[in-house]
Design an enzyme around this catalytic site. Structure first.
Site, PDB file in Angstrom:
ATOM      1  N   CYS A 377       0.826  -1.209   0.000  1.00  0.00           N
ATOM      2  CA  CYS A 377       0.000   0.000   0.000  1.00  0.00           C
ATOM      3  C   CYS A 377       0.864   1.264   0.000  1.00  0.00           C
ATOM      4  O   CYS A 377       1.530   1.542  -0.984  1.00  0.00           O
ATOM      5  CB  CYS A 377      -0.967  -0.049   1.184  1.00  0.00           C
ATOM      6  N   HIS A 502      -3.774  -5.099  -0.043  1.00  0.00           N
ATOM      7  CA  HIS A 502      -3.296  -5.749   1.186  1.00  0.00           C
ATOM      8  C   HIS A 502      -3.531  -7.258   1.096  1.00  0.00           C
ATOM      9  O   HIS A 502      -4.563  -7.761   1.573  1.00  0.00           O
ATOM     10  CB  HIS A 502      -4.040  -5.196   2.397  1.00  0.00           C
ATOM     11  N   GLU A 504      -2.391  -9.541   2.822  1.00  0.00           N
ATOM     12  CA  GLU A 504      -2.405 -10.172   4.149  1.00  0.00           C
ATOM     13  C   GLU A 504      -3.813 -10.381   4.695  1.00  0.00           C
ATOM     14  O   GLU A 504      -4.052 -11.292   5.502  1.00  0.00           O
ATOM     15  CB  GLU A 504      -1.591  -9.345   5.147  1.00  0.00           C
TER      16      GLU A 504
END
Length: 524
Positions: A377, A502, A504
């Site tokens: 990001c 993102h 994750e």
């Protein structure tokens, strides 16, 4: 099932909620988990990570408490923004109803109007599931938690059968001078819960070590529950052990008995294998974690967990070296020295100008040392700025978020964000389609031409500078579905990858993120 907490916050109610949800799902039941946050914010979107840890993003664009991340990782299923209920959301709905005249002239009060709204919101999320596990944030006795506890108490009263139960998590400290487990904090916490009308069915004692028999006896006696209803939640090496520890104490059997549902042996083989492998990994490369909230590691919770998931796939666990970008910016740390010591780095996300120049200096040091780098990001945006300055020769290049007057705005505010007046809930957020360019490292990582990944940003790489950046060697390796917003970048001749999204947020213990797995494989 309601999970409450006492004595102090951050005891691990979220992990207990996630573990309980996993155990029931492993028995074949459909399960959802709900987090109640008593703060008056509508959601977590405007909160500093220093105040509340990371903001977790759901598939449908909810900016939620980080515990939603634990729930998704343990359950291996996507949850909704509605799974995070806040005082702000409740009051907002109540006030909107009052303004529409839906209360028919009544004086609107905490009881019954606010508590009724809370119950309605819980039921809306729980609809269609066999079991809903509801975590009430904060600690018993907090003034802001009282309406939620009252709503939970009412839900217990309103049921014709015993299908609402309460699990209370409280601290069982050890007095260092004697080594004795002291039960008074648990006792007083339970007394406070009972004072407001809730009798816990189960008490889970959080402690450094397993609950001893005498402590168990006292907790049971003063909590008005049988000894078999007192469970131990000791400190563990990895949080994913907790459901296995609870299962070993027949926690799931006792819960099934209380709820009047059939107990089935949980299928935990794959989970046990994951935990065993995670605990026995060989030491991997030294990985610099470059961020601006490094003094509170919870600010990067999902990334830390994603690295664990990928470590199991790769077979090596990286040693994390936390690097505060602000210290580099202020001259307290030497970026070249950090780049020399580390084997690779991750440029972590984080809004605002503080630490931005420190990140850029570290990116330059890592790139010049040809050390692998992954940017997430804002981290990816700073990688673009560094390349623009030092490879494309665009002096003073920057993001307009950091310097609104930059001569070369290689990162700018999204067109759709230019007229936004409110900060809360207005970011480009949630799952979006990402188109991967063939022949790139990102293509090698995914093996797919399109993926759905979750976003949370207000700025993007300026498309007007794409040609200049690509001539300097920076490849745009992914685009949004309209091919307008650059979604990822990479250098052709070294492992230097940045993603706007993102990855994750969608990583799971048994289905690790392909981006983090690819990166760890390349550096291990």
């Amino acid at each position: 099932m309601f999970v409450t907490g006492g004595v102090l916050s951050s005891l691990g109610k979220g992990i207990i909620t996630a573990s309980t949800s996993l155990l029931f799902k492993s028995m074949g039941y459909s399960v959802t988990a709900i987090k109640i946050d008593p703060y008056v914010n509508v959601d977590a979107s405007t909160m500093s990570p220093f105040a509340h840890g990371e903001v977790f993003v759901t598939e449908d664009g909810g900016e939620t408490d980080l515990d939603l991340g634990h729930y998704e990782r343990f359950l291996h299923q996507n949850l909704s923004k509605n799974n995070n209920i806040t005082t702000g959301k409740v009051f907002k709905r109540v006030i909107e109803k009052e303004r529409k005249g839906l209360y028919l002239g009544q004086t609107v009060q905490i009881i019954p109007h606010v508590t009724n709204e809370i119950k309605e919101m819980i039921r809306e999320v729980a609809e269609g599931y066999d079991i809903a596990v509801v975590e009430i944030g904060g600690t018993v006795g907090d003034i802001e938690s009282l309406p939620f506890l009252e709503a939970a108490r009412q839900m217990w009263i309103e049921k014709n059968k015993r299908d609402v139960i309460f699990v209370h998590v409280a601290l069982l400290p050890v007095l260092r001078s004697t080594g004795e487990q002291k039960t008074k904090p648990v006792q007083h916490s339970v007394q406070e819960l009972r004072r407001i009308g809730i009798q816990p069915d189960i008490v889970i004692a959080r402690s450094e070590r397993p609950v001893e028999s005498e402590a168990r006896r006292k907790i049971a006696l003063y909590s008005n529950i049988p000894e078999k209803a007192v469970f131990s939640d000791p400190d563990v090496e990895v949080i994913y052990e907790v459901p296995l520890i609870l299962h070993s104490q027949d926690y799931d059997k006792y819960l099934s008995e209380l709820l009047g549902v059939e107990w089935r042996k949980p299928e935990l083989g794959k989970w046990e294998d994951f935990v065993n492998r995670l605990k026995n990994l060989d030491e991997g490369p030294k990985l610099a974690m470059i961020g601006k909230y490094t003094k509170l590691k919870d600010s990067y919770m999902s990334i830390i967990e994603a690295l664990k998931h990928s470590s199991v796939v790769v077979g090596k666990k990286p040693k994390l070296i936390w690097v505060e970008a602000t210290d580099v910016e202020e001259g307290k740390l030497d970026p070249k020295e950090i780049a020399e010591k580390a084997d690779a780095g991750i440029v972590l996300p984080g809004f605002g100008s503080r630490g931005a120049e420190g990140k850029i200096k570290l990116i330059e040091a890592f790139r010049e040392n040809r050390k692998p780098l992954l940017g997430i990001c804002f981290g990816m945006q700073m990688m673009v700025v560094e390349v623009a300055r030092n490879l494309a020769g665009l002096e003073g290049a920057n993001s307009t978020e950091v310097n609104p007057n930059t001569p070369h705005p290689v990162v700018k505010i999204l067109d759709e964000q230019k007229w936004v007046k409110y900060l809360g809930g207005t970011l480009r957020v949630g799952a979006r389609k990402v188109l991967i360019e063939k022949g790139t490292k990102l293509w090698e990582a995914y093996g797919s031409e399109s993926v759905m990944e979750r976003h949370r940003h207000r700025y993007d790489v300026n498309p007007s500078y794409v040609d200049v950046l690509e001539k300097a060697g920076l490849k745009i390796s992914a685009w949004d579905e309209n091919r307008v917003i650059p979604e990822a970048v990479e250098l052709k001749d070294q492992l230097f990858i940045g993603v706007q999204y993102h990855p994750e947020y969608k990583s799971r213990p048994l289905t690790a993120s392909k981006v983090y797995t690819y990166f760890l494989k390349k550096i291990s």
